[in-house]
Each structure stands twice: as C-alpha cells, then as structure tokens.
Motif scaffolding. Structure first.
Motif, mmCIF file in Angstrom:
data_model
loop_
_atom_site.group_PDB
_atom_site.id
_atom_site.type_symbol
_atom_site.label_atom_id
_atom_site.label_comp_id
_atom_site.label_asym_id
_atom_site.label_seq_id
_atom_site.Cartn_x
_atom_site.Cartn_y
_atom_site.Cartn_z
ATOM 1 N N ASP A 19 2.236 11.368 -10.708
ATOM 2 C CA ASP A 19 1.604 12.691 -10.794
ATOM 3 C C ASP A 19 2.646 13.787 -11.010
ATOM 4 O O ASP A 19 2.410 14.745 -11.761
ATOM 5 C CB ASP A 19 0.796 12.970 -9.528
ATOM 6 N N ARG A 20 3.792 13.650 -10.372
ATOM 7 C CA ARG A 20 4.848 14.654 -10.543
ATOM 8 C C ARG A 20 5.426 14.604 -11.956
ATOM 9 O O ARG A 20 5.708 15.640 -12.562
ATOM 10 C CB ARG A 20 5.945 14.430 -9.508
ATOM 11 N N ILE A 21 5.599 13.400 -12.478
ATOM 12 C CA ILE A 21 6.101 13.269 -13.855
ATOM 13 C C ILE A 21 5.094 13.872 -14.831
ATOM 14 O O ILE A 21 5.458 14.608 -15.760
ATOM 15 C CB ILE A 21 6.363 11.789 -14.194
ATOM 16 N N ALA A 22 3.812 13.559 -14.629
ATOM 17 C CA ALA A 22 2.770 14.072 -15.521
ATOM 18 C C ALA A 22 2.685 15.592 -15.470
ATOM 19 O O ALA A 22 2.383 16.244 -16.481
ATOM 20 C CB ALA A 22 1.427 13.455 -15.151
ATOM 21 N N ALA A 23 2.968 16.160 -14.299
ATOM 22 C CA ALA A 23 2.902 17.615 -14.143
ATOM 23 C C ALA A 23 4.190 18.304 -14.574
ATOM 24 O O ALA A 23 4.276 19.539 -14.548
ATOM 25 C CB ALA A 23 2.585 17.960 -12.688
ATOM 26 N N GLY A 24 5.198 17.513 -14.953
ATOM 27 C CA GLY A 24 6.463 18.090 -15.384
ATOM 28 C C GLY A 24 7.299 18.646 -14.257
ATOM 29 O O GLY A 24 8.188 19.476 -14.483
ATOM 30 N N GLN A 25 7.052 18.177 -13.041
ATOM 31 C CA GLN A 25 7.807 18.666 -11.891
ATOM 32 C C GLN A 25 9.151 17.950 -11.796
ATOM 33 O O GLN A 25 9.271 16.784 -12.174
ATOM 34 C CB GLN A 25 7.010 18.440 -10.599
ATOM 35 N N PRO A 26 10.168 18.623 -11.292
ATOM 36 C CA PRO A 26 11.488 17.983 -11.147
ATOM 37 C C PRO A 26 11.442 16.869 -10.109
ATOM 38 O O PRO A 26 10.720 16.952 -9.116
ATOM 39 C CB PRO A 26 12.389 19.136 -10.689
ATOM 40 N N ILE B 173 0.843 -1.200 0.000
ATOM 41 C CA ILE B 173 0.000 0.000 0.000
ATOM 42 C C ILE B 173 0.877 1.248 0.000
ATOM 43 O O ILE B 173 0.686 2.167 -0.809
ATOM 44 C CB ILE B 173 -0.932 0.005 1.228
ATOM 45 N N ASP B 174 1.855 1.277 0.906
ATOM 46 C CA ASP B 174 2.748 2.439 0.994
ATOM 47 C C ASP B 174 3.540 2.626 -0.299
ATOM 48 O O ASP B 174 3.743 3.760 -0.754
ATOM 49 C CB ASP B 174 3.712 2.265 2.172
ATOM 50 N N SER B 175 3.971 1.520 -0.890
ATOM 51 C CA SER B 175 4.737 1.594 -2.132
ATOM 52 C C SER B 175 3.898 2.159 -3.272
ATOM 53 O O SER B 175 4.381 2.966 -4.078
ATOM 54 C CB SER B 175 5.260 0.200 -2.496
ATOM 55 N N VAL B 176 2.643 1.749 -3.338
ATOM 56 C CA VAL B 176 1.758 2.260 -4.390
ATOM 57 C C VAL B 176 1.539 3.756 -4.220
ATOM 58 O O VAL B 176 1.558 4.514 -5.202
ATOM 59 C CB VAL B 176 0.414 1.503 -4.380
ATOM 60 N N TRP B 177 1.355 4.208 -2.989
ATOM 61 C CA TRP B 177 1.178 5.647 -2.767
ATOM 62 C C TRP B 177 2.416 6.424 -3.224
ATOM 63 O O TRP B 177 2.298 7.507 -3.815
ATOM 64 C CB TRP B 177 0.903 5.933 -1.289
ATOM 65 N N GLU B 178 3.597 5.878 -2.963
ATOM 66 C CA GLU B 178 4.828 6.520 -3.427
ATOM 67 C C GLU B 178 4.852 6.605 -4.951
ATOM 68 O O GLU B 178 5.217 7.639 -5.530
ATOM 69 C CB GLU B 178 6.046 5.737 -2.932
ATOM 70 N N ASP B 179 4.458 5.514 -5.603
ATOM 71 C CA ASP B 179 4.458 5.490 -7.068
ATOM 72 C C ASP B 179 3.442 6.470 -7.643
ATOM 73 O O ASP B 179 3.709 7.141 -8.653
ATOM 74 C CB ASP B 179 4.153 4.078 -7.573
ATOM 75 N N LEU B 180 2.271 6.546 -7.025
ATOM 76 C CA LEU B 180 1.241 7.463 -7.522
ATOM 77 C C LEU B 180 1.711 8.915 -7.437
ATOM 78 O O LEU B 180 1.474 9.717 -8.353
ATOM 79 C CB LEU B 180 -0.051 7.282 -6.721
ATOM 80 N N GLU B 181 2.385 9.236 -6.347
ATOM 81 C CA GLU B 181 2.924 10.594 -6.211
ATOM 82 C C GLU B 181 3.967 10.866 -7.293
ATOM 83 O O GLU B 181 3.997 11.950 -7.895
ATOM 84 C CB GLU B 181 3.546 10.767 -4.824
ATOM 85 N N LEU B 182 4.804 9.873 -7.565
ATOM 86 C CA LEU B 182 5.825 10.019 -8.599
ATOM 87 C C LEU B 182 5.187 10.185 -9.976
ATOM 88 O O LEU B 182 5.609 11.040 -10.772
ATOM 89 C CB LEU B 182 6.742 8.793 -8.584
#
Length: 379
Positions: free
Chosen positions: A370-377, A359-368
């Motif tokens: 979203d950041r990639i999709a938003a073009g964030q560093p 569960i914790d790993s999936v939350w980490e991946d989802l945040e990553l």
C-alpha cells in the motif's frame, strides 16, 4: 522407468482393491437394501445413489480422523511435539495462547497431523511410528471386514463392510510409497527418511521451523543452523533444495536481501532435481519480491506458463498467492477494484489461517504494498 513402474503397481493395487471391495459391496447391498418402491427406475436409482453418498461421506471423514489419530499416537509415542491436527479444512492448532480452531486445507490431502520431532544432535530421531501410524491404524481397523463376513446381511453388516473397505483403501493409498506433484504419501516419506540422512535432517528442521512459525516466531528470529544441512549426502537429495529455499526466505527476512536472492536464483538455475511444484513456488516468490523492489522492470512472463497458471488456480486461497495477486493488482495493473476484492478475500482467509507468523508477515507485506502504491517513502 523405475518410478513409472511404481506408479503402475500403485495404481493397479488400488484399483484392484477398490474393484474387489465394490463387487462385494454391491452383492451385499442387493441383499439388504430396502428403499421406497416408486415403480420408477430413475427415482429409485437417484434415491439409492444419494443414500450411498450420504452414508459414505461421514464414514470417509471418520476414516480420515482415525488415520490422523494414528499419526498422533505414533508421534506422541516417539516424543514429538503437537503442532496441529486437521480433518478436511478444520484444524486444531497449538498457539502460545493454547489450542485454537482454524480453517485450512492442503490440495491433495484429506487431513494432516503435524508434529515436530524431538531435538537431537544427529539425524537418528524416531520417525517410523509417526509416519506409519496412520496407515497402520487404517490397516488395523480394516479387519472389521472379517467381522462383516461372519454376520448375516443387514444394514450393520453394510456399514461395517464400508468402514472396513475405506480403511483398507486408505491403508494402501497411504502406505504404499507414492510421491505426487504436491505431496508424498506416508509410505514414501517413511521409505525416503529410512534411507537418506539428508532427508531426515531436512524433515526435522522443516518441522521445527513450522512449529515455531505456527506459534508466531518469524523466520528471522529462528536459529541459523535450522536452515543449513550438515549431512554429507545433501548434494544427492532433492529435499535439500526445499530447505535451501526456506534459507533464502530466512536471509531476506533478516535483511540479507541480496544474498537471499542470489541463493534463490542459483536454485532456479540449478539442474538439481527440484520438484516442479516447488520450482514454480520459487519462481512466484521471486516475482513477488521483484514487485516489491523493482516494479517498473519486473518480468511477468512466468505468469504465462501453463504450470504456473495451474498452480495459481489450485492455490488461489492461500495467503501467499492472494498476496501476490494483490501486489499485481495494486502495483502492476493498478486496478483498485480488483485489489479491493482480493484484499477482502485475503482478510477472510487470514482470520482463520493457522500459521501465526505467516499471518503477521502478510500484514507487513500488505502495508508495504500500500505504501509503494501510494508513492510513500520506505524506511
């Protein structure tokens, strides 16, 4: 050839037992069944069929419960640690906070009792009582057949006959060695572990890893020797590939990404007997990793494979598959509406998922993602 013959024997034994039980059940039913007389064949048949389904569904769940209880008793007798106990999609799981109820189902199974073996310095830990406890429990309970045979025909006789028959079928289906595409049955597991030191080592380490992850420990926090096979027969055992795949994930989680991907690629390119289901899992994991690291050049051709499509359909509500589909929607298709629907489904699944670290790993991946999709560093 040998495997094909075993499949034929397995199927014939089950069909023969089911046919014999069905004949006796039908004869008994004709003597004791009392239903409403509507003078309409179709209405009476519908009522009878519905009654039989309603009768056998709770009996089936009871048989599954007792089967898993047999595994639990065998495991406790052998010094195993309780991890989880599942019937249908209801699972009782041990977290650090205590026992909690969650929801989970595994394709091809009606229940599951997961326990971790006692830690030993060799591969000689006990395993027969744990693996065969379920079939033996069913076999013991199937003896109510003989009680039913001595009773006068009645509703109680019918219930005992059904209960005994379902237990007998469960004992045969789980006790006769058989390995499917997704899971192997208890008999096959016990037989494989009894003859193969590498299989015993892999089983023990996989259960220890699963126990730790269920309670919230990430792969990167676990001992490195849990991901290595010391047995001399490792090259002859296909189960070694399973632990090697977990080792690749462990290396990536620790930050040794290139080494982990190299190991994963070598597994995919190897000619060893990696089960097709696991090979598909590896391919999709590689695709998932590529989406998160090099989305502009990722190769999506694996998604066109028929076996991959069947895998994704059968495992559609698993966190890994939902995470992969979310990454595809956000990063490859750039379809916000589809991504939102997948995210809602994933949130619901994670709310009742039993493996805390996943569960914790999936939350980490989802945040990553979203950041990639938003073009964030990225850090």
């Amino acid at each position: 050839m040998k495997n094909g013959l075993l499949k034929v024997v397995y199927t014939l034994v089950l069909l023969g037992a089911a046919f014999w039980w069905g004949l006796r059940f039908g004869a008994l039913l004709a003597q004791v069944y009392v239903g409403p007389s509507w003078n309409n064949f179709w209405l009476e048949t519908l009522f009878e069929s519905t009654s039989l389904i309603l009768l056998h569904l709770p009996l089936y769940l009871l048989v599954v419960l007792l089967h898993e209880f047999g595994h639990l008793l065998g495991g406790l007798w052998s010094g195993y640690h309780f991890v989880s106990f599942r019937v249908g999609n209801c699972v009782l799981v041990r977290w650090d906070e205590g026992l909690v109820w969650k929801r989970f189902s595994l394709m091809g199974t009606g229940g599951q009792c997961i326990m971790a073996p006692p830690v030993r310095s060799d591969d000689q830990f006990p395993f027969l009582r744990y693996h065969l406890g379920g079939p033996l429990m069913n076999l013991l309970l199937s003896l109510v057949f003989f009680l039913a045979l001595e009773m006068q025909p009645s509703v109680w006789t019918l219930l005992l006959w059904s209960f005994g028959g379902l237990n007998l079928l469960s004992a045969l289906a789980n006790g006769i060695p058989w390995k499917g595409k997704v899971v192997a049955n208890d008999g096959w597991n016990a037989w494989n572990l009894s003859k193969n030191p590498a299989a015993r080592e892999v089983f023990a380490k996989q259960m220890l890893i699963l126990e730790a992850m269920t309670r919230g420990q990430q792969l990167r926090a676990l001992p490195a020797d849990w991901f290595r096979i010391e047995s001399e027969s490792r090259s002859e055992n296909s189960s070694a590939a399973s632990l090697a795949f977990t080792r690749a994930q462990y290396m990536i989680d620790k930050g040794e990404e290139q080494a982990g991907i190299d190991l994963l690629q070598s597994l995919l390119e190897s000619k060893s007997s990696v089960p097709s289901f696991e090979r598909t899992t590896m391919q999709l994991f590689k695709l998932y990793y590529d989406l998160l690291t090099e989305v502009d050049s990722v190769d999506l051709s694996v998604l066109d494979d028929k076996e991959t499509q069947q895998f994704l359909k059968g495992m559609k509500d698993y966190p890994f598959v939902l995470s992969l589909n979310y990454a595809l929607a956000r990063l490859s298709k750039q379809d916000q509406a589809e991504a939102a629907r997948i995210r809602q489904r994933l949130d619901r699944v994670l709310a009742t998922y039993p493996t805390k670290a996943e569960i914790d790993s999936v939350w980490e991946d989802l945040e990553l993602i979203d950041r990639i999709a938003a073009g964030q560093p990225l850090d």
